[in-house]
Scaffold this active site. Structure first.
Site, short mmCIF file in Angstrom:
data_model
loop_
_atom_site.label_atom_id
_atom_site.label_comp_id
_atom_site.label_asym_id
_atom_site.label_seq_id
_atom_site.Cartn_x
_atom_site.Cartn_y
_atom_site.Cartn_z
N GLU A 184 -11.92 35.59 50.47
CA GLU A 184 -13.05 35.95 50.37
C GLU A 184 -13.56 36.96 51.83
O GLU A 184 -12.83 37.85 52.30
CB GLU A 184 -13.58 34.50 51.08
CG GLU A 184 -13.61 34.07 51.99
CD GLU A 184 -13.94 33.19 53.54
OE1 GLU A 184 -15.25 33.47 53.64
OE2 GLU A 184 -13.33 32.42 53.64
N ALA A 231 -22.12 24.48 51.93
CA ALA A 231 -22.21 24.46 50.75
C ALA A 231 -20.94 24.68 49.86
O ALA A 231 -20.70 24.49 49.16
CB ALA A 231 -23.62 25.21 50.16
N LYS A 250 -12.23 23.54 60.60
CA LYS A 250 -11.87 23.60 62.07
C LYS A 250 -12.93 22.06 62.81
O LYS A 250 -13.75 21.75 62.17
CB LYS A 250 -12.63 24.97 62.26
CG LYS A 250 -12.43 25.75 62.00
CD LYS A 250 -12.64 27.11 62.82
CE LYS A 250 -12.11 28.18 62.65
NZ LYS A 250 -12.34 29.11 61.91
N LYS A 283 -24.67 36.90 54.75
CA LYS A 283 -23.80 36.06 54.50
C LYS A 283 -23.99 35.57 52.73
O LYS A 283 -25.16 34.58 53.36
CB LYS A 283 -23.72 35.23 54.82
CG LYS A 283 -22.53 34.37 55.03
CD LYS A 283 -22.84 32.83 56.14
CE LYS A 283 -22.10 32.07 56.84
NZ LYS A 283 -22.19 30.61 57.14
#
Ligand code: PSU
Ligand code: MN
Length: 300
Positions: free
Chosen positions: A24, A140, A158, A85
């Site tokens: 990514e 999402a 996290k 983003k």
């Protein structure tokens, strides 16, 4: 028609039927500061090559969906300010309007599937935020894992997130959460959380087999592989917990919301740990790249 644009290395790998691992780009633009972001992205790519697969870092540049970036493209993205983003909701709009943006886990999964790439390595996925019962902030990424057949290797979620709620949502959505080599769910900077992982596998070949089995059963989604950070790189939770609490309190006080929440928290934790969180983050991404390359080789 999807404006797909392959980097030469990825195009050659596809033609030769070689294993490919997707990466990514939000982790580059919103997850780490420059220049460590670009340096890490290069090291992650090289780690994948060293382990017998070809890396494909994914991003939208000038309305083209790039599968693999050149050195210059990677550097440009890493230095750019205010890059969008992009997640499931906004990738199509960005492509349609000639936009540029970094892809989240969800958007990278969508792109990988279109490019025929079945494995994807990252650091951490998005999840259910703490206080989601009031904010409704659920990434999402979780839904994408239930819809798109890509195996995602991450170091768990996290501690800025609500881990029990994240696991519950993944269970509801029917996403297999597989801890690699241990019983407990890893918690990103720490090897273990207080939660037992729903599934455990100790071999990349079995993860690949399970990926194929889901397709054979006609199940549309992917798998989440939770790979613990190497022991030498983990940060003890007694150091991190107060820092996370502080970052969360600041986000709340400043009214940070929507897409900005995760980047804000990551940035503050980096500052408050004097960069130690970043060092650990880099180590775990490299570790995930190794495992993803092994899984990709087993799928080929
Ligand atoms: N978690 C991390 N590092 C990251 C992200 C999440 O530890 O860089 C990024 C990923 O791109 C992930 C996105 O898909 O944040 C999730 O954002 P949101 O919570 O807004 O869905
Ligand atoms: Mn969110």
């Amino acid at each position: 028609m999807i404006p797909l644009h392959y980097a030469p290395e990825v195009e050659a790998a596809k033609a030769a039927g070689q294993p490919i691992v997707a990466l990514e780009s939000t982790i580059i633009t919103h997850g780490m500061p420059y220049p460590q972001n670009v340096d890490t992205a290069r090291r992650v790519e090289q780690t994948i090559r060293d382990h017998g697969a070809v890396p494909a870092t994914i991003a939208v540049i000038d309305g083209q969906l790039h599968i693999g970036l050149t050195e210059a493209e990677l550097d440009g993205l890493g230095q750019a300010k205010d890059v969008a983003k992009l997640s499931r909701a906004d990738m199509a709009a960005s492509l349609a309007t000639g936009g540029t943006g970094a892809t989240t886990v969800a958007a990278t999964m969508i792109a990988a599937r279109h490019a025929g790439i079945e494995v994807f390595a990252t650091g951490g996925i998005g999840g259910v935020h703490r206080g989601a019962e009031l904010s409704f902030d659920i990434s999402a990424d979780l839904q994408e894992l239930s819809q798109t057949a890509v195996t995602v290797v991450a170091a768990g979620a996290k501690a800025i997130l609500d881990l029990p709620k994240t696991l519950e949502v993944l269970e509801t959505l029917g996403v297999p959460v597989i801890a690699y080599g241990q019983d407990m769910l890893p918690a990103f900077w720490s090897r273990v959380s207080t939660l037992k992982a729903p599934l455990r596998m100790d071999e990349a070949s079995l993860i690949a087999k399970a990926h194929r089995m889901r397709a054979a059963l006609g199940l549309p989604g992917g798998q989440l592989i939770a790979n613990p950070i190497p022991a030498t790189d983990e940060i003890p939770s007694q150091i991190l917990t107060p820092i996370i609490e502080q970052a969360l309190a600041e986000a709340d006080a400043q009214g940070v919301d929507g897409k900005s929440v995760t980047p804000f928290l990551l940035g503050r934790i980096f500052e408050l740990t004097d960069g130690a969180s970043l060092t650990a983050n880099i180590a775990l991404v490299l570790n995930n790249a190794r495992l993803a390359a092994q899984i990709a080789r087993n799928l080929t």
